[in-house]
Write an enzyme that holds these catalytic residues in place. Structure first.
Site, PDB file in Angstrom:
ATOM      1  N   LYS A  25      46.888  35.686  34.327  1.00 36.76           N
ATOM      2  CA  LYS A  25      45.982  34.601  33.981  1.00 36.76           C
ATOM      3  C   LYS A  25      44.556  35.078  33.796  1.00 36.76           C
ATOM      4  O   LYS A  25      43.859  34.643  32.889  1.00 36.76           O
ATOM      5  CB  LYS A  25      46.028  33.515  35.040  1.00 36.76           C
ATOM      6  CG  LYS A  25      45.504  32.211  34.491  1.00 36.76           C
ATOM      7  CD  LYS A  25      45.339  31.185  35.559  1.00 36.76           C
ATOM      8  CE  LYS A  25      44.425  31.749  36.600  1.00 36.76           C
ATOM      9  NZ  LYS A  25      44.042  30.816  37.605  1.00 36.76           N
ATOM     10  N   LYS A  58      51.042  43.022  30.761  1.00 39.55           N
ATOM     11  CA  LYS A  58      51.661  42.080  31.676  1.00 39.55           C
ATOM     12  C   LYS A  58      51.009  40.698  31.563  1.00 39.55           C
ATOM     13  O   LYS A  58      49.791  40.594  31.412  1.00 39.55           O
ATOM     14  CB  LYS A  58      51.461  42.643  33.084  1.00 39.55           C
ATOM     15  CG  LYS A  58      52.165  41.928  34.186  1.00 39.55           C
ATOM     16  CD  LYS A  58      52.025  42.706  35.478  1.00 39.55           C
ATOM     17  CE  LYS A  58      51.233  41.879  36.477  1.00 39.55           C
ATOM     18  NZ  LYS A  58      51.417  42.275  37.855  1.00 39.55           N
ATOM     19  N   LYS A 106      41.025  48.384  41.639  1.00 42.59           N
ATOM     20  CA  LYS A 106      40.129  47.247  41.910  1.00 42.59           C
ATOM     21  C   LYS A 106      38.694  47.695  42.115  1.00 42.59           C
ATOM     22  O   LYS A 106      37.759  46.986  41.763  1.00 42.59           O
ATOM     23  CB  LYS A 106      40.633  46.445  43.117  1.00 42.59           C
ATOM     24  CG  LYS A 106      41.926  45.725  42.774  1.00 42.59           C
ATOM     25  CD  LYS A 106      42.174  44.506  43.604  1.00 42.59           C
ATOM     26  CE  LYS A 106      43.335  43.734  42.988  1.00 42.59           C
ATOM     27  NZ  LYS A 106      44.057  42.907  43.942  1.00 42.59           N
TER      28      LYS A 106
HETATM   29  P1  AMP Z   1      49.865  38.371  41.882  1.00 45.73           P
HETATM   30  O1  AMP Z   1      49.455  37.095  41.250  1.00 45.73           O
HETATM   31  O2  AMP Z   1      49.507  39.585  41.100  1.00 45.73           O
HETATM   32  O3  AMP Z   1      49.473  38.452  43.337  1.00 45.73           O
HETATM   33  O4  AMP Z   1      51.469  38.374  41.849  1.00 45.73           O
HETATM   34  C1  AMP Z   1      52.262  37.579  42.668  1.00 45.73           C
HETATM   35  C2  AMP Z   1      53.706  37.969  42.451  1.00 45.73           C
HETATM   36  O5  AMP Z   1      54.137  37.682  41.100  1.00 45.73           O
HETATM   37  C3  AMP Z   1      53.992  39.473  42.663  1.00 45.73           C
HETATM   38  O6  AMP Z   1      55.240  39.640  43.318  1.00 45.73           O
HETATM   39  C4  AMP Z   1      54.042  40.017  41.262  1.00 45.73           C
HETATM   40  O7  AMP Z   1      54.845  41.153  41.157  1.00 45.73           O
HETATM   41  C5  AMP Z   1      54.618  38.852  40.448  1.00 45.73           C
HETATM   42  N1  AMP Z   1      54.122  38.895  39.068  1.00 45.73           N
HETATM   43  C6  AMP Z   1      52.840  38.768  38.655  1.00 45.73           C
HETATM   44  N2  AMP Z   1      52.737  38.848  37.303  1.00 45.73           N
HETATM   45  C7  AMP Z   1      54.000  39.031  36.832  1.00 45.73           C
HETATM   46  C8  AMP Z   1      54.574  39.171  35.510  1.00 45.73           C
HETATM   47  N3  AMP Z   1      53.826  39.144  34.405  1.00 45.73           N
HETATM   48  N4  AMP Z   1      55.920  39.344  35.420  1.00 45.73           N
HETATM   49  C9  AMP Z   1      56.694  39.357  36.509  1.00 45.73           C
HETATM   50  N5  AMP Z   1      56.222  39.218  37.783  1.00 45.73           N
HETATM   51  C10 AMP Z   1      54.893  39.061  37.955  1.00 45.73           C
END
Ligand code: AMP
Ligand code: TRP
Length: 331
Positions: free
Chosen positions: A201, A198, A110
């Site tokens: 958004k 991955k 980050k």
């Molecule tokens: P974040 O939006 O990065 O804070 O992610 C929130 C949760 O969603 C976390 O537990 C991530 O591991 C999961 N997550 C985010 N993106 C993905 C993805 N493309 N596939 C599976 N899990 C995801």
């Protein structure tokens, strides 16, 4: 058994968040004592718009409810409303070597992504996450692989605290050492536009199906999803990452195995497969969309649920913090 996890209120959720995180939470709420947090204090460590934060918090609470989290079965609340999180985070900082925070992968990534915004909060992010987890004497922390390192640091902090301030001679532990719970394999959803990356958004909105996308949008995004040379529908994440990702999504939403799906769509071509997937997604997400619309007009009810959650969470948090402050000589 107690479970704790959190998501940052940074905008709409996508099906990656749903399949990789929230769905596990919904299963867990049936068998464990679950606490799910909207971690707004973490969200402000990267650039954000203050005037949008309250809306994002409400949206995330609505997304939790619309996805099936049940306030009768789990506690959910907003992190900044329980001030014990920030307080414990400070205390934990005094026993954590600077080097341990500086070597965290997320901090390094980050800091690189936002070189103009490398604030101390970003460095201290894992301390706040450790406080979230340890305040509730958590046994299990369901998170994505990217957060595993932070949970390991949390364990290390708990161990260090117990050793330093636990009651001798047996060092009666003040904190429980939490374990990480990773999603099952295949639950990393990839971008529809770039299946080697991955689904995210912020990286590419077109490659990402949001939980509340309207049917036409879902159709557009699936039909435009990148596929691979050839036209057979088989799972091969190396040679056919695009189709493999779509098969994974199909399998997780339909409950059918990848093998079954390969058989079903054998020789049918990509277009037919994509049409079926579109239909499946539109139908599976329809109840969520409906529930969200209904909840959008019941903001008072949503706020009430968060307030109830805050009250229940704070009772547990206060009791742990009291004990910690006693052990540290602050009371
Ligand atoms: P974040 O939006 O990065 O804070 O992610 C929130 C949760 O969603 C976390 O537990 C991530 O591991 C999961 N997550 C985010 N993106 C993905 C993805 N493309 N596939 C599976 N899990 C995801
Ligand atoms: N850091 C986590 C993420 O980005 C969110 C989070 C904050 C969290 N506090 C937590 C997850 C405590 C689990 C437990 O996904």
């Amino acid at each position: 058994m107690r479970v704790f996890s959190g998501i940052r209120p940074t905008g709409e959720l996508h099906i990656g968040n749903y399949l990789g995180a929230i769905r596990q939470w919904i299963e867990l709420q049936e068998k464990a004592e679950c606490i799910f947090c909207i971690v707004d204090l973490h969200a402000i460590t990267t650039p954000y718009k203050a005037e949008k934060l309250q809306k994002n918090i409400t949206e995330l609470a609505i997304a939790y409810l619309a996805s099936g989290l049940d306030p009768e079965k789990c506690i959910f609340f907003v992190q900044s409303q329980v001030k014990e999180h920030a307080e414990l985070s400070w205390l934990l900082g005094t026993i954590t070597p600077l080097g341990e925070l500086q070597r965290m992968t997320q901090f390094k990534e980050k800091a690189k992504k936002h070189p103009e915004y490398v604030n101390a909060g970003l460095l201290n992010y894992p301390l706040l996450m450790a406080a979230d987890i340890l305040l509730y004497q958590t046994d299990l922390v369901p998170v994505g692989r990217d957060q595993q390192q932070h949970v390991e640091l949390t364990r290390e902090i708990a161990r260090r605290f117990n050793k330093k301030f636990g009651t001798p001679p047996a060092h009666h532990p003040v904190f429980k050492e939490p374990k990480v719970l990773l999603p099952k394999t295949g639950e990393k959803i990839m971008s529809l536009q770039n299946p080697k990356k991955k689904m995210s958004k912020t990286d590419d909105p077109q490659g990402c199906i949001e939980l509340f996308d309207e049917p036409e949008i879902i159709q557009k995004k699936i039909m435009a999803a990148v596929t691979d040379p050839g036209k057979t529908i088989i799972y091969d994440s190396e040679k056919k990452p695009g189709i493999s990702n779509l098969l994974t999504i199909f399998s997780l939403f339909s409950g059918k195995s990848i093998r079954e799906l390969e058989k079903k769509f054998k020789g049918g071509g990509y277009e037919k497969f994509k049409k079926s997937l579109t239909e499946l997604l539109i139908n599976s997400l329809e109840p969520l969309r409906r529930k969200r619309k209904e909840l959008l007009s019941r903001e008072v009810y949503v706020k009430e649920i968060l307030e109830q959650g805050r009250k229940r969470a704070q009772i547990i948090a206060q009791s742990t913090l009291q004990e910690v402050k006693k052990k540290m000589g602050l009371i």
